[in-house]
Design an enzyme around this catalytic site. Structure first.
Site, short mmCIF file in Angstrom:
data_model
loop_
_atom_site.label_atom_id
_atom_site.label_comp_id
_atom_site.label_asym_id
_atom_site.label_seq_id
_atom_site.Cartn_x
_atom_site.Cartn_y
_atom_site.Cartn_z
N ASP A 1 0.10 -3.17 0.63
CA ASP A 1 0.10 -1.82 1.19
C ASP A 1 0.16 -1.93 2.71
O ASP A 1 -0.17 -2.98 3.28
CB ASP A 1 -1.16 -1.04 0.78
CG ASP A 1 -1.05 0.44 1.17
OD1 ASP A 1 -0.01 1.06 0.88
OD2 ASP A 1 -1.98 0.98 1.79
N SER A 2 0.59 -0.85 3.35
CA SER A 2 0.62 -0.86 4.81
C SER A 2 -0.80 -0.94 5.38
O SER A 2 -1.00 -1.37 6.50
CB SER A 2 1.30 0.41 5.32
OG SER A 2 0.63 1.54 4.80
N GLY B 1 4.57 5.39 7.46
CA GLY B 1 5.17 6.68 7.14
C GLY B 1 5.95 7.34 8.26
O GLY B 1 6.71 8.27 8.03
N CYS C 1 2.36 0.58 -1.85
CA CYS C 1 2.73 1.54 -0.81
C CYS C 1 3.96 2.37 -1.24
O CYS C 1 5.04 1.82 -1.45
CB CYS C 1 3.06 0.75 0.45
SG CYS C 1 3.51 1.76 1.85
N GLU D 1 -7.31 5.94 7.82
CA GLU D 1 -7.46 4.55 8.31
C GLU D 1 -8.57 4.46 9.36
O GLU D 1 -9.27 3.48 9.45
CB GLU D 1 -6.15 4.04 8.93
CG GLU D 1 -5.06 3.72 7.93
CD GLU D 1 -5.25 2.39 7.18
OE1 GLU D 1 -5.67 1.40 7.79
OE2 GLU D 1 -5.00 2.38 5.96
N CYS E 1 1.12 8.94 -2.03
CA CYS E 1 0.76 7.96 -0.99
C CYS E 1 -0.57 7.35 -1.41
O CYS E 1 -1.47 8.08 -1.87
CB CYS E 1 0.61 8.67 0.36
SG CYS E 1 -0.10 7.61 1.65
N THR E 2 -0.67 6.05 -1.28
CA THR E 2 -1.87 5.37 -1.79
C THR E 2 -3.16 5.85 -1.13
O THR E 2 -4.23 5.72 -1.71
CB THR E 2 -1.78 3.86 -1.51
OG1 THR E 2 -1.41 3.69 -0.15
CG2 THR E 2 -0.80 3.20 -2.42
N HIS E 3 -3.05 6.36 0.09
CA HIS E 3 -4.27 6.81 0.77
C HIS E 3 -4.80 8.13 0.19
O HIS E 3 -5.99 8.41 0.30
CB HIS E 3 -3.99 7.03 2.26
CG HIS E 3 -3.75 5.77 3.02
ND1 HIS E 3 -2.70 4.93 2.78
CD2 HIS E 3 -4.45 5.20 4.04
CE1 HIS E 3 -2.75 3.91 3.62
NE2 HIS E 3 -3.80 4.05 4.40
N1 DGL Z 1 -0.01 3.93 1.99
C1 DGL Z 1 1.36 4.14 2.15
C2 DGL Z 1 1.97 4.99 1.07
O1 DGL Z 1 1.61 4.88 -0.04
C3 DGL Z 1 1.84 4.57 3.47
C4 DGL Z 1 0.88 4.97 4.48
C5 DGL Z 1 1.50 4.70 5.82
O2 DGL Z 1 1.42 3.54 6.21
O3 DGL Z 1 2.06 5.63 6.39
O4 DGL Z 1 2.85 5.76 1.30
#
Ligand code: DGL
Length: 270
Positions: free
Chosen positions: A7-8, A40, A70, A162, A194-196
């Site tokens: 992931d990022s 993103g 990600c 983050e 988005c994983t977050h």
């Molecule tokens: N966590 C990533 C996703 O699932 C991207 C978040 C990011 O780095 O912008 O899209």
């Protein structure tokens, strides 16, 4: 035997948690490209370069199979990687497929023509790069017709998460849901693309209303990985150890990760 999860940043820990619960005997190596997050707001070439570098590092760690947790990397880089870059003895899988299987109640192996499915109005919440790639709509169109997807780019949300600023994150979720509802007043389903965002799932659900089904990926990806490894046991790589790698400051990243997962996490420098 180890599988890589990329992931990022920290959001992919939601996926890591789910796959570790589903497959307790498989060691996982997690890679957070924290020094380059957020992805993103980057362009597709940039995301491709960063993602391929990270995946190579996971291959070095003995992970022949890497999950791109990600969405942004899955949307902007995966197709190009699969077409021309991944060697025959390695695999890289993204996170859209399990989600679309669940949404359309179709199996990925089902190659019959696209057909009408139960849902018709779907809200997609994702990063600006994922939204502009239109990868979700493209993959969905292979399986379903007549589904209206309204995408809402949730600018600023990944940075807030983050940084651990949950008050700002909540305010942003509410304003992005409001913006979506102005374009699509009554979605039947919402995708947290988005994983977050699953870290904010309760706020999304509250802002959207109880009658909207909110899909998030972690458990769907875990079930799909288990199924994949049953069919391809040879893809569990040679690595023996679980671990956490980051391109950022390991101390800071470990602190935030520990906060998110509510258990002690120790990142080392990638
Ligand atoms: N966590 C990533 C996703 O699932 C991207 C978040 C990011 O780095 O912008 O899209």
């Amino acid at each position: 035997m180890a599988v890589g999860v990329f992931d990022s940043g920290l959001g992919g820990l939601t996926v890591l948690d789910a796959v570790s619960k589903q497959l307790p005997d498989v060691p996982f190596v997690y890679f957070a490209d924290s020094s380059h997050a957020p992805y993103g707001v980057r362009d597709a070439d940039d995301i491709y370069d960063l993602t391929t570098k990270a995946v190579e590092r996971l291959w070095e760690a003995g992970c022949d199979l890497v999950i791109l947790a990600c969405n942004t990397a899955s949307a902007a880089a995966l197709r190009r990687m699969q077409e021309s870059w991944i060697p025959k003895d390695k695999r890289v899988l993204g996170v859209f497929v399990p989600l679309i299987e669940a949404l359309t109640e179709r199996q990925w192996g089902d190659n019959s023509p696209p057909r009408e499915v139960a849902v018709q109005h779907v809200a997609l919440f994702a990063t600006p790069a994922t939204v502009s790639s239109r990868a979700f709509q493209r993959e969905l169109a292979f399986r379903a017709i007549g589904v209206d997807v309204e995408a809402q780019a949730c600018g600023g949300l990944v940075d807030a998460i983050e940084e651990g600023d949950m008050i700002l994150a909540e305010a942003l979720v509410r304003s992005h849901v409001d913006a979506l509802k102005r374009k699509m007043p009554s979605p039947e389903a919402a995708i947290l693309g988005c994983t977050h965002y699953p870290l904010m799932q309760e706020t999304y659900q509250e802002a959207l209303g109880a009658d909207v089904k909110v899909y998030s990926q972690a458990n769907l990806v875990a079930a799909s990985l288990e199924d994949y490894l049953k069919r391809h046991p040879e893809m569990i790589g040679s690595g023996q150890d679980s671990g956490f790698l980051t391109t950022g400051d390991p101390e800071k990243v470990s602190r935030h990760a520990t906060q998110f997962l509510k258990r002690k996490i120790n990142f080392t420098k990638a």
